[in-house]
Motif scaffolding. Structure first.
Motif, PDB file in Angstrom:
ATOM      1  N   HIS A   1       5.665   1.769 -16.460  1.00 49.02           N
ATOM      2  CA  HIS A   1       5.023   3.308 -16.679  1.00 49.02           C
ATOM      3  C   HIS A   1       5.814   4.205 -16.667  1.00 49.02           C
ATOM      4  O   HIS A   1       6.048   5.325 -17.556  1.00 49.02           O
ATOM      5  CB  HIS A   1       4.032   3.604 -15.574  1.00 49.02           C
ATOM      6  CG  HIS A   1       3.439   4.909 -15.613  1.00 49.02           C
ATOM      7  ND1 HIS A   1       2.628   5.326 -16.389  1.00 49.02           N
ATOM      8  CD2 HIS A   1       3.806   5.962 -14.520  1.00 49.02           C
ATOM      9  CE1 HIS A   1       2.404   6.728 -16.309  1.00 49.02           C
ATOM     10  NE2 HIS A   1       3.136   7.101 -15.299  1.00 49.02           N
TER      11      HIS A   1
ATOM     12  N   GLU B   1       0.884  -1.255   0.087  1.00 49.29           N
ATOM     13  CA  GLU B   1       0.023  -0.056   0.000  1.00 49.29           C
ATOM     14  C   GLU B   1       0.895   1.333   0.022  1.00 49.29           C
ATOM     15  O   GLU B   1       0.651   2.233  -0.622  1.00 49.29           O
ATOM     16  CB  GLU B   1      -0.797   0.127   1.261  1.00 49.29           C
ATOM     17  CG  GLU B   1      -2.224  -0.999   1.346  1.00 49.29           C
ATOM     18  CD  GLU B   1      -2.764  -1.104   2.204  1.00 49.29           C
ATOM     19  OE1 GLU B   1      -2.809  -0.025   3.347  1.00 49.29           O
ATOM     20  OE2 GLU B   1      -3.267  -2.228   2.725  1.00 49.29           O
ATOM     21  N   ARG B   2       1.938   1.242   0.687  1.00 47.85           N
ATOM     22  CA  ARG B   2       2.721   2.561   0.900  1.00 47.85           C
ATOM     23  C   ARG B   2       3.487   2.623  -0.294  1.00 47.85           C
ATOM     24  O   ARG B   2       3.514   3.682  -0.822  1.00 47.85           O
ATOM     25  CB  ARG B   2       3.873   2.176   1.801  1.00 47.85           C
ATOM     26  CG  ARG B   2       4.826   3.271   2.289  1.00 47.85           C
ATOM     27  CD  ARG B   2       5.979   2.990   3.143  1.00 47.85           C
ATOM     28  NE  ARG B   2       5.389   3.080   4.621  1.00 47.85           N
ATOM     29  CZ  ARG B   2       5.925   3.756   5.512  1.00 47.85           C
ATOM     30  NH1 ARG B   2       6.938   4.605   5.186  1.00 47.85           N
ATOM     31  NH2 ARG B   2       5.592   3.720   6.661  1.00 47.85           N
TER      32      ARG B   2
ATOM     33  N   LYS C   1       4.430  -2.954 -13.623  1.00 53.79           N
ATOM     34  CA  LYS C   1       3.506  -1.905 -13.682  1.00 53.79           C
ATOM     35  C   LYS C   1       4.126  -0.645 -13.578  1.00 53.79           C
ATOM     36  O   LYS C   1       3.969   0.328 -14.499  1.00 53.79           O
ATOM     37  CB  LYS C   1       1.943  -2.063 -12.959  1.00 53.79           C
ATOM     38  CG  LYS C   1       1.369  -0.914 -13.039  1.00 53.79           C
ATOM     39  CD  LYS C   1       0.204  -1.045 -11.923  1.00 53.79           C
ATOM     40  CE  LYS C   1      -0.770   0.055 -11.972  1.00 53.79           C
ATOM     41  NZ  LYS C   1      -1.994  -0.132 -11.158  1.00 53.79           N
ATOM     42  N   TYR C   2       4.745  -0.366 -12.356  1.00 48.09           N
ATOM     43  CA  TYR C   2       5.360   1.042 -12.360  1.00 48.09           C
ATOM     44  C   TYR C   2       6.458   1.346 -12.907  1.00 48.09           C
ATOM     45  O   TYR C   2       6.779   2.462 -13.245  1.00 48.09           O
ATOM     46  CB  TYR C   2       5.270   1.046 -10.705  1.00 48.09           C
ATOM     47  CG  TYR C   2       3.887   1.229 -10.055  1.00 48.09           C
ATOM     48  CD1 TYR C   2       3.103   2.187 -10.015  1.00 48.09           C
ATOM     49  CD2 TYR C   2       3.375   0.192  -9.307  1.00 48.09           C
ATOM     50  CE1 TYR C   2       1.705   2.240  -9.774  1.00 48.09           C
ATOM     51  CE2 TYR C   2       2.272  -0.015  -8.793  1.00 48.09           C
ATOM     52  CZ  TYR C   2       1.432   1.380  -8.982  1.00 48.09           C
ATOM     53  OH  TYR C   2       0.138   1.059  -8.327  1.00 48.09           O
TER      54      TYR C   2
ATOM     55  N   PHE D   1       3.468   6.121  -5.763  1.00 47.74           N
ATOM     56  CA  PHE D   1       3.514   6.260  -7.371  1.00 47.74           C
ATOM     57  C   PHE D   1       1.836   6.984  -7.724  1.00 47.74           C
ATOM     58  O   PHE D   1       1.828   7.022  -8.908  1.00 47.74           O
ATOM     59  CB  PHE D   1       3.652   4.861  -7.903  1.00 47.74           C
ATOM     60  CG  PHE D   1       5.176   4.440  -7.973  1.00 47.74           C
ATOM     61  CD1 PHE D   1       5.940   4.924  -8.563  1.00 47.74           C
ATOM     62  CD2 PHE D   1       5.133   3.364  -6.972  1.00 47.74           C
ATOM     63  CE1 PHE D   1       7.245   4.333  -8.291  1.00 47.74           C
ATOM     64  CE2 PHE D   1       6.413   2.703  -6.929  1.00 47.74           C
ATOM     65  CZ  PHE D   1       7.396   3.348  -7.686  1.00 47.74           C
ATOM     66  N   GLU D   2       1.111   6.947  -6.583  1.00 46.93           N
ATOM     67  CA  GLU D   2      -0.233   7.604  -7.097  1.00 46.93           C
ATOM     68  C   GLU D   2      -0.301   8.968  -7.563  1.00 46.93           C
ATOM     69  O   GLU D   2       0.221   9.846  -6.888  1.00 46.93           O
ATOM     70  CB  GLU D   2      -1.049   7.595  -5.700  1.00 46.93           C
ATOM     71  CG  GLU D   2      -2.522   7.806  -5.770  1.00 46.93           C
ATOM     72  CD  GLU D   2      -3.314   7.651  -4.684  1.00 46.93           C
ATOM     73  OE1 GLU D   2      -4.372   8.422  -4.589  1.00 46.93           O
ATOM     74  OE2 GLU D   2      -3.018   6.809  -3.821  1.00 46.93           O
ATOM     75  N   PRO D   3      -0.871   9.521  -8.817  1.00 48.52           N
ATOM     76  CA  PRO D   3      -0.956  10.636  -9.197  1.00 48.52           C
ATOM     77  C   PRO D   3      -1.684  11.555  -8.111  1.00 48.52           C
ATOM     78  O   PRO D   3      -2.547  11.188  -7.460  1.00 48.52           O
ATOM     79  CB  PRO D   3      -1.686  10.684 -10.450  1.00 48.52           C
ATOM     80  CG  PRO D   3      -1.335   9.169 -10.677  1.00 48.52           C
ATOM     81  CD  PRO D   3      -1.461   8.410  -9.573  1.00 48.52           C
TER      82      PRO D   3
ATOM     83  N   VAL E   1      -1.203  13.070  -5.389  1.00 46.64           N
ATOM     84  CA  VAL E   1      -1.022  13.012  -3.906  1.00 46.64           C
ATOM     85  C   VAL E   1      -0.112  14.127  -3.340  1.00 46.64           C
ATOM     86  O   VAL E   1      -0.059  14.219  -2.178  1.00 46.64           O
ATOM     87  CB  VAL E   1      -0.737  11.536  -3.326  1.00 46.64           C
ATOM     88  CG1 VAL E   1      -1.851  10.615  -3.770  1.00 46.64           C
ATOM     89  CG2 VAL E   1       0.542  11.257  -3.712  1.00 46.64           C
TER      90      VAL E   1
ATOM     91  N   THR F   1       3.034  12.932  -8.260  1.00 51.79           N
ATOM     92  CA  THR F   1       3.376  11.734  -7.378  1.00 51.79           C
ATOM     93  C   THR F   1       4.415  12.108  -6.551  1.00 51.79           C
ATOM     94  O   THR F   1       5.299  13.036  -6.733  1.00 51.79           O
ATOM     95  CB  THR F   1       3.945  10.755  -8.448  1.00 51.79           C
ATOM     96  OG1 THR F   1       5.067  11.275  -9.126  1.00 51.79           O
ATOM     97  CG2 THR F   1       2.829  10.309  -9.402  1.00 51.79           C
TER      98      THR F   1
ATOM     99  N   GLU G   1       2.384   1.713  -3.260  1.00 54.68           N
ATOM    100  CA  GLU G   1       1.397   2.109  -4.452  1.00 54.68           C
ATOM    101  C   GLU G   1       0.968   3.638  -3.998  1.00 54.68           C
ATOM    102  O   GLU G   1       1.032   4.378  -5.097  1.00 54.68           O
ATOM    103  CB  GLU G   1       0.180   1.406  -4.346  1.00 54.68           C
ATOM    104  CG  GLU G   1       0.349  -0.028  -4.865  1.00 54.68           C
ATOM    105  CD  GLU G   1      -0.834  -0.767  -5.592  1.00 54.68           C
ATOM    106  OE1 GLU G   1      -0.688  -0.506  -6.860  1.00 54.68           O
ATOM    107  OE2 GLU G   1      -1.563  -0.991  -4.819  1.00 54.68           O
ATOM    108  N   LYS G   2       0.923   4.141  -2.935  1.00 50.84           N
ATOM    109  CA  LYS G   2       0.859   5.660  -2.671  1.00 50.84           C
ATOM    110  C   LYS G   2       1.779   6.578  -3.154  1.00 50.84           C
ATOM    111  O   LYS G   2       1.700   7.567  -3.566  1.00 50.84           O
ATOM    112  CB  LYS G   2       0.650   5.685  -1.168  1.00 50.84           C
ATOM    113  CG  LYS G   2       0.379   7.151  -0.660  1.00 50.84           C
ATOM    114  CD  LYS G   2      -0.913   7.568  -1.322  1.00 50.84           C
ATOM    115  CE  LYS G   2      -2.086   7.032  -0.494  1.00 50.84           C
ATOM    116  NZ  LYS G   2      -3.368   7.458  -0.843  1.00 50.84           N
TER     117      LYS G   2
END
Length: 773
Positions: free
Chosen positions: A637, A586-587, A633-634, A592-594, A596, A606, A589-590
């Motif tokens: 990207h 979760e951390r 995935k990341y 890389f989250e657009p 935030v 990000t 993924e956060k």
């Protein structure tokens, strides 16, 4: 002219074409020259060549780090440059500038706009100026060839000994000219030297010698001296020497003029030998260009072969391979500092940037040069007391964080580099970094401790087991010192130094002392933060902020979020501190989250910043928690969103090729864990890729069933014919003796890697059992 760039390789807007073994046609010399990439597009005749001959451009108060800017006036072509570096420009010395007509004052600004776009290919560069002069150049490793096409009538070429690339940042890093000499030899020949200083690494005076020849007789030649733009003398062609600006003006009535120039750090005699042996009279631009392309093909390009037919992707592949091998500079035989039979390399800019990806790829593609670099680092320690983290103009400086040459040596050692390396001396050099406090060079921007070399914050590290805010860059240094100490364990273990192994494996865990479990950000708790001498975390700091992220701050060039992922040798413990595997996913993924993090608009707001090295490893850390699909995935990207085949083809400053090696590893489908034998598995770009490892060995990587953009996820993998269930491989699996990796790819995010997670060697050092001993 607003912009000026062309390449003789066709690359833009092309779909598919048949691959050609003429690899140089796929190299876009201007890739990375915009978007802050600072790449050098001029002539570098061989990997790590000493001479880098190209244009110096001025555009307002803009620093031209590599000499080149896409817009502005050319004010000369110089023999020495860096590539892809920041901080402040370096070199721009041994310069020539053509002027239409006679020159009334060679000290004034003689810059000219470009009339058409610059043209470049491997081994060749051309600029057409608004005064009607065309300049074409090529080079060898220690000499350069200028060919001028001049308008009718009298024209002049100015040789300015005092020419250097300036800095306008106001940080005290601008280069200075400290004097020199200019000695006409008659009939268009000359020699001399220039003394220069400062630049980003704050180096004291250093000297470059030159020896030049015009192969057409000038109608007149003069020498000049002066201060600023005021002439002190101008005429008669007599020798000059001193601290004033000086040089020569050569006037011609011919339409074609050729100039050959050699340089040396040793003497004018050596400079003359270099030009005579490498570019004798009658040498053509075409022959030098062909020679350079052959050298690059044999040494680099042909080592990596693919059946790819998309020329845009081929341009990326071979341009990145080219861009990662411009620095450092191989100056073997050109070391003015000491007599030695060891190789000598300079212009490391810097290992803080390079240790994560670049050095491990040098070992794969250029193993001979890589061993020479290792030997050179150790020899620098023998004669200068410390290995460099950065070095240029034969002077160590600057160290941004840890003593990261330690990581480079450890990586070489665990992957079997032996040859002529004296590993007893190598380990002694590493131990110097770990135990000896370097003298403070009183750098105004970080006066607390040495920025020249070594680990300036060692007093806190040894006393507290962490670094207090009394030292600048305290947290980022603590994380890096931990990795550095782990690097010592790798070599100590191999050499049988049990006591040192136990000492440094414990110290490698000290990053944990900066972990504050109560520090929170974006609904996550636990981050590495500054810690005071009394053991408290009472420091007003937000993990989403790093103040200036610069020399005087607790974190250098990235956020606390990034540094909280950087204990690459202690990942199992880090995952535990972060709340376990699910919370760690979760951390990540956060991260890389657009949207935030408002401070990163260029990358979709990000927290992840692909343009800074501390975040290089983060896309691949999902491999440690059973989610290799998310690593793909990341990381994919980032590769597709922030890299391309154009002038802005890398996400910010190249950092001497560091950005290029990150994307190259992504294209290969692996990521190196420097200082360990581990490579994390990603997903390859290609259906078929073959890497020549030397000695008849190859690594062959294939893929089927998917594609790099829409279906990049691993469905299954075979390594050397065996079905593979781990998200990592080792050096011995596929590099030591060669090997094969066969991927099946697809659009589904499968959890195919259910085997043991990648090693976390420092995490196993507990309960009295220290690692693998």
């Amino acid at each position: 002219m607003a912009t000026a760039f062309l390449t003789l390789a066709c690359f833009a807007g092309i779909g598919h074409a048949q691959f050609s073994s003429n690899y140089s046609q796929y190299v876009n010399l201007f890739l990375g020259t915009t978007n802050g990439g600072n790449m050098f597009p001029g002539v570098c005749a061989a990997p790590h060549a000493m001479v880098k001959l190209g244009p110096d451009v001025e555009s307002g108060n803009t620093d031209a780090y590599s000499g080149y800017l896409p817009s502005g006036q050319i004010w000369g072509f110089s023999m020495m440059h860096e590539s892809g570096t920041g901080g402040a420009p370096k070199y721009g010395v041994v310069n020539q500038m053509p002027v239409k007509g006679n020159v009334s004052n060679p000290l004034i600004d003689l810059g000219q706009n470009r009339s058409t776009s610059d043209v470049a290919q491997v081994g060749y560069y051309k600029s057409s100026l608004s005064n009607g002069v065309d300049i074409e150049v090529s080079a060898t490793e220690h000499a350069g060839l200028y060919q001028y096409t001049l308008p009718s009538g009298q024209n002049s070429i100015v040789v300015d000994v005092s020419h250097v690339l300036p800095s306008f940042r106001g940080l005290g890093w601008g280069q200075g000219y400290a004097g020199g000499s200019f000695q006409p030899q008659g009939n268009g020949s000359y020699q001399g030297h220039g003394i220069y200083n400062n630049g980003w690494n704050l180096s004291p005076d250093w000297t470059i010698y030159f020896c030049g020849h015009f192969d057409q007789a000038p109608t007149s030649q003069k020498t000049f001296t002066g201060n600023g733009t005021t002439l002190a003398s101008y005429g008669n062609g007599s020798s000059t020497e001193g601290t004033y600006r000086q040089g020569g003006v050569f006037t011609f009535d011919k339409s074609k003029v050729t100039s050959r120039v050699g340089v040396s750090f040793i003497s004018t005699t050596k400079a003359c030998q270099n030009v005579q042996s490498e570019i004798p009279k009658g040498t053509t631009l075409q022959s030098l260009t062909s020679q350079a392309q052959t050298r690059w093909t044999n040494d680099v390009f042909a080592k990596v072969q693919t059946d790819e037919t998309n020329t845009t992707v081929l341009t990326q592949l071979y341009s990145y391979l080219y861009g990662m091998n411009l620095l450092p500079s191989n100056r073997t035989g050109e070391n003015p500092g000491w007599q030695s039979n060891e190789p000598y390399y300079d212009d490391f800019f810097t290992f803080w940037d390079l240790f994560r990806c670049s050095t491990s790829l040098w070992q794969v593609i250029l193993p001979t040069a890589y061993e020479e670099i290792i030997r050179s680092l150790i020899d620098t320690w023998r004669h200068n007391s410390f290995m460099p983290d950065a070095r240029s103009s034969n002077y160590n400086g600057r160290t941004q964080g840890g003593s990261n040459a330690d990581n480079v040596l450890a990586d070489a050692y665990v992957k079997g580099v032996r040859g002529k390396v004296n590993w007893q001396d190598g380990y002694a050099a590493m131990r110097t970094d770990a135990e000896v406090v370097p003298p403070n060079n009183h750098d105004p921007i970080a006066p607390d401790s040495s920025t020249k070399e070594g680990r300036g914050a060692l007093p806190d590290w040894r006393s507290y087991g962490y670094i207090t805010p009394n030292f600048t860059r305290a947290v980022s240094r603590a994380v890096e010192y931990s990795v550095n100490d782990f690097s010592l364990t790798q070599v100590a273990r191999g050499l049988g130094y049990r006591g040192d192994y136990q000492k440094y494996i414990k110290r490698s865990q000290n990053w944990r002392n900066h972990w504050n479990p109560k520090q929170s950000s974006l609904n996550f708790t636990g981050f590495v933060v500054p810690k005071y001498g009394n053991g408290s975390f009472d420091y007003p700091y937000d993990p989403e902020q790093c103040s200036g992220c610069y020399w005087g701050d607790p974190y250098y060039e990235d956020l606390p979020w990034s540094y909280s992922f950087n204990a690459q040798h202690d990942m199992a413990h880090l995952i535990s501190l972060a709340g376990g595997q699910e919370k760690f996913v979760e951390r990540l993924e956060k991260f890389f989250e657009p949207g935030v993090y408002s401070g990163n608009a260029a990358y979709g707001n990000t927290v992840f910043n692909p343009g800074n090295e501390p975040a290089f490893n983060t896309p691949y850390l999902f491999n440690f928690v059973g989610r290799q699909d998310l690593s793909v995935k990341y990381s994919r990207h980032a590769a597709l969103a922030y890299y391309n085949a154009g002038t802005g083809g890398i996400p910010g400053n190249s950092d001497a090729g560091a950005m290029q090696t990150w994307i190259l590893w992504n294209m290969i489908g692996l990521y190196p864990m420097t200082g360990q034998t581990t490579f994390l598995i990603g997903s390859p770009f290609f259906r078929h890729l073959s890497i020549d490892l030397g000695g008849g060995k190859k690594l062959v990587i294939t893929s089927r069933g998917g594609d790099r953009a829409t279906a990049p996820y691993v469905q299954s993998l075979r390594v050397n014919g065996r079905r593979w269930d781990r998200s990592w491989i080792t050096w011995d699996d596929v590099f030591k003796n060669g090997g094969r990796m066969d991927f099946v790819l697809g659009a589904e995010q499968t959890r195919w890697a259910r085997g043991a997670p990648p090693p976390s060697p420092a995490s196993s050092a507990r309960n009295g059992h220290w690692g693998w001993w």
